[in-house]
Design a protein around this motif. Structure first.
Motif, PDB file in Angstrom:
ATOM      1  N   UNK A   1       0.842  -1.198   0.000  1.00 31.56           N
ATOM      2  CA  UNK A   1       0.000   0.000   0.000  1.00 31.56           C
ATOM      3  C   UNK A   1       0.880   1.251   0.000  1.00 31.56           C
ATOM      4  N   UNK A   2       1.908   1.258   0.824  1.00 30.19           N
ATOM      5  CA  UNK A   2       2.824   2.400   0.893  1.00 30.19           C
ATOM      6  C   UNK A   2       3.502   2.635  -0.456  1.00 30.19           C
ATOM      7  N   UNK A   3       3.933   1.563  -1.099  1.00 28.30           N
ATOM      8  CA  UNK A   3       4.569   1.690  -2.412  1.00 28.30           C
ATOM      9  C   UNK A   3       3.600   2.246  -3.445  1.00 28.30           C
ATOM     10  N   UNK A   4       2.361   1.802  -3.385  1.00 28.18           N
ATOM     11  CA  UNK A   4       1.347   2.279  -4.331  1.00 28.18           C
ATOM     12  C   UNK A   4       1.063   3.761  -4.110  1.00 28.18           C
ATOM     13  N   UNK A   5       0.978   4.160  -2.856  1.00 27.34           N
ATOM     14  CA  UNK A   5       0.761   5.577  -2.542  1.00 27.34           C
ATOM     15  C   UNK A   5       1.912   6.423  -3.084  1.00 27.34           C
ATOM     16  N   UNK A   6       3.145   5.986  -2.847  1.00 29.21           N
ATOM     17  CA  UNK A   6       4.314   6.731  -3.338  1.00 29.21           C
ATOM     18  C   UNK A   6       4.286   6.830  -4.858  1.00 29.21           C
TER      19      UNK A   6
END
Length: 64
Positions: free
Chosen positions: A10-15
């Motif tokens: 999720x964090x990677x997708x947000x970034x």
């Protein structure tokens, strides 16, 4: 898949979405009401992402 892996995804997708939309970390942090450092911790997956933050970031990026 473990919870930590899901949070990291999720964090990677947000970034990725933030980068694609050209929004800065500072802009998102201001829109969701957290410090830039706290937002950075969310984005690198170092801090759990509360649902409220996920919704706030989605709104700031214009995605659902």
């Amino acid at each position: 898949m473990h919870v930590n892996e899901q949070i990291q995804q999720i964090a990677n997708r947000i970034a990725y979405l933030r980068d694609v939309t050209g929004v800065t970390q500072e802009e998102i942090a201001a829109k969701i009401g957290v410090s830039v450092e706290e937002y950075r911790q969310y984005e690198i997956g170092a801090k759990d992402l509360p649902v409220s933050v996920i919704y706030g970031v989605a709104g700031a990026l214009g995605v659902d």
